[in-house]
Design a protein around this motif. Structure first.
Motif, short mmCIF file in Angstrom:
data_model
loop_
_atom_site.label_atom_id
_atom_site.label_comp_id
_atom_site.label_asym_id
_atom_site.label_seq_id
_atom_site.Cartn_x
_atom_site.Cartn_y
_atom_site.Cartn_z
N LEU A 1 -1.30 2.34 11.00
CA LEU A 1 -1.36 3.88 10.52
C LEU A 1 -0.67 4.59 11.77
CD1 LEU A 1 -5.07 3.63 9.58
CD2 LEU A 1 -3.13 4.08 7.94
N THR B 1 -6.58 8.79 12.51
CA THR B 1 -6.09 8.41 11.36
C THR B 1 -7.01 8.12 10.23
OG1 THR B 1 -5.68 6.35 12.58
CG2 THR B 1 -3.91 7.55 12.22
N SER C 1 -3.14 10.14 2.92
CA SER C 1 -1.68 9.88 3.36
C SER C 1 -1.49 8.24 2.50
CB SER C 1 -1.47 9.64 4.84
OG SER C 1 -2.10 8.50 5.38
N GLU D 1 2.05 10.03 11.37
CA GLU D 1 1.98 10.69 9.95
C GLU D 1 0.71 10.64 9.16
OE1 GLU D 1 3.57 6.65 9.58
OE2 GLU D 1 3.79 8.22 10.85
N ASP D 2 -0.09 9.89 9.60
CA ASP D 2 -1.61 9.58 8.99
C ASP D 2 -2.58 10.30 9.61
OD1 ASP D 2 -0.59 7.55 6.87
OD2 ASP D 2 -0.23 6.51 8.73
N GLY E 1 -0.11 5.86 4.11
CA GLY E 1 -0.87 4.70 5.08
C GLY E 1 -2.29 4.58 4.78
N GLN E 2 -2.92 5.59 4.61
CA GLN E 2 -4.36 5.49 4.21
C GLN E 2 -4.63 4.73 3.04
OE1 GLN E 2 -6.66 9.06 4.56
NE2 GLN E 2 -6.77 9.08 6.47
N TYR F 1 2.16 17.38 5.37
CA TYR F 1 2.36 16.14 4.80
C TYR F 1 3.19 16.16 3.78
CZ TYR F 1 1.49 11.16 3.72
OH TYR F 1 1.86 9.66 3.44
#
Length: 322
Positions: free
Chosen positions: A297, A141, A117, A300-301, A119-120, A83
Motif C-alpha cells: 500500500l 493506509t 482505495s 495514495e491509500d 490498493g485496499q 482520491y
C-alpha cells in the motif's frame, strides 16, 4: 497546438445535491480547484466548468461519478474527493463506483466499513483468498484496521473459532521489569491500537466478554512461541519490529483452518541499530512462495487526515534527496 477553452455544464437535482458535492464550506470544491486550472461554479441547478479541454475532460467524468456516489447515499470526505480526482486524471474514475459499493464489515454502531482505495481492495481480496498475507505500507493506509475487520467478519461467520492479535513489544522484553503492574498491564500499551480497532467493530463490552471466553486473544509476540494456532484468524501488527527469528517462529505457528495477516511499515523500524527487520527478510525469502501474498500500500491509500499523506510525501522526498 493550442489548447482551447471549453465550457461543460453538469445538472444537479437540487441545491442539497450541489451542497453534498461541494462539501461543507465548499471544502471539496476547493480541493479540486487547488489541483486544476479550470474554474468551477454553480448556477442554480447547474455546475459550470470552464477551462482548457484537457482539464474539463478530467473534471466532467469526476463530477459525474461523485454525483452518482452521492445519489447512492454516500457522504463524501475530502480524502474520497482527492482520491477520485487522482483516478480521474488517470482515466480510471469509474473504478470508484464498484470500489465504494464493496462493504467489508459493519462497525458496532452500524456504520458500513468500505474499502477506500484500489490498493485496499487488493489487500482485502488477498485476505479472502490466501492463508498468509503481508500488508506493507505507511501509516494510515488501513492495514491493521482492515485486517481486524476481516478477522471479526470471519469469526462472526464461523469461518474461524478465534481471533489472535499480536505485536512485538520492542522494549517489552527484559526492559519491562521497572514498569508498575502485572505482565498484562505492562504489555497493554503496546497492544492498544489493536484494542482500538476491536472496540470500533465490536464495542468495549463485547470485546471483554469474548476475551473472557477465549474467542479473542491479544498478546505480545513472545506468547506465540511453541504453539500451533488452528481455526484462528491471526494478525501480527508492527511486523517491521520483529527479528528474522521471531518472524519465522510466528509464520510457522500456522495451523489448519487458520489465516494469518502480517502488517508493517518498513520505513518505521524501531529495532536496535544493526538488527535486521524480520519483515524485510520475509519478503526477500518468501517472495517466490505463490500461496503467500505481499500487498504493498502506498501514500495514495492513506485514509487518515489529508495532512498525513502530505507528511508522508514530504518525508519520502527528503529521504530521496539525501
Amino acid at each position: 497546438m493550442q489548447n482551447h477553452e471549453t465550457t461543460v455544464k453538469i445538472r444537479v437535482r437540487d441545491t442539497a445535491e450541489a451542497l453534498s458535492l461541494f462539501g461543507p464550506q465548499d471544502a471539496h470544491l476547493k480541493q479540486i480547484e487547488a489541483n486544476t486550472n479550470a474554474k468551477i461554479h454553480s448556477r442554480g441547478e447547474e455546475i459550470v466548468i470552464q477551462g482548457p479541454k484537457e482539464e474539463t475532460d478530467v473534471l466532467e467524468p469526476l463530477f459525474n461519478v461523485l454525483l452518482k456516489l452521492i445519489r447512492k447515499g454516500m457522504t463524501l470526505t475530502d480524502r474520497d474527493v482527492i482520491y477520485a480526482h487522482r483516478l480521474a486524471k488517470q482515466g480510471r474514475v469509474d473504478d470508484l463506483l464498484d470500489l465504494f459499493q464493496e462493504e467489508v464489515g459493519v462497525t458496532q454502531k452500524g456504520k458500513a466499513v468500505r474499502v477506500k482505495s484500489i490498493g485496499q481492495r487488493h489487500y482485502v481480496s488477498a485476505i479472502k483468498k490466501s492463508d498468509i498475507v503481508f500488508g506493507v505500507g505507511p501509516a494510515g493506509t488501513g492495514k491493521t484496521f482492515l485486517a481486524v475487520v476481516m478477522a471479526v467478519s470471519a469469526l462472526k461467520s464461523h469461518m474461524v473459532k478465534k481471533i489472535v492479535l499480536t505485536r512485538p513489544a520492542v522494549e517489552a522484553g527484559e526492559n519491562l521489569g521497572f514498569l508498575p503492574g502485572d505482565l498484562q498491564e505492562k504489555v497493554d500499551p503496546y497492544l492498544r491500537p489493536l484494542y482500538d480497532s476491536l472496540y470500533t467493530m465490536l464495542g468495549t463490552e463485547q470485546v471483554s466478554k469474548m476475551m473472557e471466553r477465549g474467542l479473542i486473544e491479544v498478546a505480545p509476540l513472545a506468547y506465540m512461541r511453541g504453539r500451533t494456532l488452528e481455526d484462528s484468524f491471526v494478525i501480527l501488527d508492527e511486523a517491521q519490529n520483529t527479528t528474522p527469528e521471531q518472524m519465522k517462529m510466528f509464520l510457522t505457528r500456522l495451523g489448519f483452518g487458520s489465516k494469518m495477516v502480517v502488517t508493517g511499515d518498513v520505513t518505521q523500524v524501531d529495532l536496535p541499530r544493526g538488527k535486521q527487520s524480520g519483515l524485510k527478510e520475509a519478503e526477500r525469502i518468501l517472495a517466490r512462495v505463490p500461496e503467500i501474498k505481499f500487498i504493498h500500500l502506498g501514500q495514495e491509500d492513506v485514509v487518515r487526515h489529508t495532512l498525513v499523506q502530505k507528511i508522508i510525501d514530504a518525508y519520502e522526498l527528503d529521504e530521496n534527496q539525501e
